[in-house]
Scaffold this motif. Structure first.
Motif, PDB file in Angstrom:
ATOM      1  N   LEU A 196       0.810  -1.219   0.000  1.00 31.39           N
ATOM      2  CA  LEU A 196       0.000   0.000   0.000  1.00 31.39           C
ATOM      3  C   LEU A 196       0.841   1.266   0.000  1.00 31.39           C
ATOM      4  O   LEU A 196       0.468   2.267  -0.611  1.00 31.39           O
ATOM      5  CB  LEU A 196      -0.946  -0.004   1.205  1.00 31.39           C
ATOM      6  CG  LEU A 196      -2.020  -1.088   1.224  1.00 31.39           C
ATOM      7  CD1 LEU A 196      -2.810  -1.005   2.518  1.00 31.39           C
ATOM      8  CD2 LEU A 196      -2.943  -0.954   0.029  1.00 31.39           C
ATOM      9  N   PHE A 197       1.966   1.230   0.686  1.00 30.93           N
ATOM     10  CA  PHE A 197       2.779   2.434   0.808  1.00 30.93           C
ATOM     11  C   PHE A 197       3.849   2.540  -0.271  1.00 30.93           C
ATOM     12  O   PHE A 197       4.576   3.534  -0.315  1.00 30.93           O
ATOM     13  CB  PHE A 197       3.442   2.498   2.187  1.00 30.93           C
ATOM     14  CG  PHE A 197       2.484   2.768   3.304  1.00 30.93           C
ATOM     15  CD1 PHE A 197       2.098   4.066   3.608  1.00 30.93           C
ATOM     16  CD2 PHE A 197       1.946   1.729   4.045  1.00 30.93           C
ATOM     17  CE1 PHE A 197       1.213   4.323   4.638  1.00 30.93           C
ATOM     18  CE2 PHE A 197       1.058   1.977   5.084  1.00 30.93           C
ATOM     19  CZ  PHE A 197       0.683   3.272   5.373  1.00 30.93           C
ATOM     20  N   GLY A 198       3.954   1.514  -1.131  1.00 32.98           N
ATOM     21  CA  GLY A 198       4.991   1.556  -2.147  1.00 32.98           C
ATOM     22  C   GLY A 198       6.357   1.705  -1.488  1.00 32.98           C
ATOM     23  O   GLY A 198       6.713   0.957  -0.582  1.00 32.98           O
ATOM     24  N   THR A 199       7.105   2.721  -1.896  1.00 28.40           N
ATOM     25  CA  THR A 199       8.418   2.982  -1.305  1.00 28.40           C
ATOM     26  C   THR A 199       8.334   3.984  -0.157  1.00 28.40           C
ATOM     27  O   THR A 199       9.356   4.478   0.308  1.00 28.40           O
ATOM     28  CB  THR A 199       9.395   3.499  -2.374  1.00 28.40           C
ATOM     29  OG1 THR A 199       8.821   4.644  -3.024  1.00 28.40           O
ATOM     30  CG2 THR A 199       9.675   2.432  -3.413  1.00 28.40           C
ATOM     31  N   GLY A 200       7.125   4.310   0.270  1.00 27.44           N
ATOM     32  CA  GLY A 200       6.974   5.166   1.449  1.00 27.44           C
ATOM     33  C   GLY A 200       6.726   6.625   1.167  1.00 27.44           C
ATOM     34  O   GLY A 200       6.756   7.447   2.069  1.00 27.44           O
TER      35      GLY A 200
END
Length: 330
Positions: A196-200
């Motif tokens: 959900l957050f990908g790379t943040g």
């Protein structure tokens, strides 16, 4: 009594006030060029009697700008805005104002001009803020070729409007948004975990305001730095998610982090336009689409002899007012 004179434009701002303090502590007379000299009176105690003197100047007005730099050996432009309000817009402040300061400093015979811009200044950026910063740099270079340009990443410190804003939000909101560009995606060919957050979210390289002020003085102190551009970043690169987690750990609060794609952030910014001081604008959303870190191989703090200060060593000292009173002391 000190005899050296420096003029600081924007001396009441976040970076400017630290710059004034650094100059005064080193024996400089400091002329603080601001639109409201009476409101700048809080800067006077940073020096001895009559060492720090606020004067009226509007950087979009050539006459008052020329008067403010008369007799100054060093000139610093720390004026900048993140949102536009009426005549206080990006073009007037970042371009026309920057040009006026550089032109006036050159005509007055100032030895050094230090212009504070921002990481991400780019004439091709989708963001009007970033384009105006790049245009301001070009105008400064044309008027004062030996000017030193500093591009800090996100600046943190006791009066910042970034770390403090998220800490304040966490004191009453059960959730905090993480604006992501690559979240909500299932890995290719998989149906399992969803990152959900990908790379943040956006990558940042927060730099301490005291280090930025120290870099400005170092840049002005040596002719070797004339005409150069320095990008200023702290010792660590963090994602927006990591930064929020650090803030929450520092103030002893547990909050739910929610990943929001930039399309949602853009919609929120559109709805917030009716507010007198919107916490998020559509132009800021465009900035979030690109990492805010120093470029590889670009001169930085180390080249100015400044050791970067870590977030963890500073933010506990000024986020105490947001700390959960029931959190265990570690």
């Amino acid at each position: 009594m000190p005899t050296r004179l420096a003029t600081v434009f924007g001396g009441t701002g976040f970076i400017g006030r630290h710059l004034v303090q650094h100059l005064a502590s080193r024996g400089w007379r400091v002329r603080v060029a601001v639109r409201d000299p009476d409101g700048a009176g809080f800067l006077r105690p940073l020096g001895d009697v009559s060492q720090v003197v606020p004067v009226f100047a509007e950087i979009t007005d050539e006459a008052s700008t020329r008067a403010a730099v008369e007799g100054a050996q060093w000139v610093f432009n720390a004026v900048g805005i993140l949102t536009e309000h009426g005549r206080s817009n990006f073009e007037n402040i970042h371009l026309i104002g920057a040009r006026n300061v550089a032109t006036a400093a050159k005509a007055a015979g100032a030895k050094t001009l230090v212009h504070i811009s921002a990481v991400g200044a780019d004439s091709q950026s989708a963001s009007a803020y970033a384009r105006s910063k790049a245009a301001g740099e070009a105008a400064v270079r044309a008027a004062f070729p030996d000017a030193v340009i500093l591009r800090p990443s996100v600046v943190f410190g006791p009066e910042d409007d970034f770390i403090n804003r998220f800490a304040s939000l966490s004191s009453f909101s059960p959730v905090l948004p993480v604006f992501v560009t690559d979240g909500h995606l299932f890995p290719s060919g998989q149906t399992g975990d969803c990152p959900l957050f990908g790379t943040g979210g956006t990558k940042l390289q927060p730099v301490y305001v005291g280090d930025v002020a120290g870099a400005a003085l170092a840049a002005a102190s040596s002719p070797d730095h004339a005409g150069k551009t320095f990008e200023l970043g702290g010792p660590q690169v963090v994602s927006l998610k990591q930064l929020l987690e650090l803030i929450l750990a520092t103030i002893g609060r547990r909050r739910l982090l929610i990943p929001l794609p930039l399309s949602v952030a853009r919609l929120q910014a559109l709805l917030m336009r009716v507010l007198p001081n919107p916490p998020l604008t559509t132009d800021q959303v465009k900035l979030l689409a690109k990492d805010n870190v120093v470029g590889q191989g670009v001169p930085g703090l180390a080249d100015l002899g400044v050791v970067p200060t870590a977030l963890e060593s500073i933010i506990p000292g000024y986020l105490g007012r947001f700390r959960n009173p029931y959190a265990p002391v570690t």
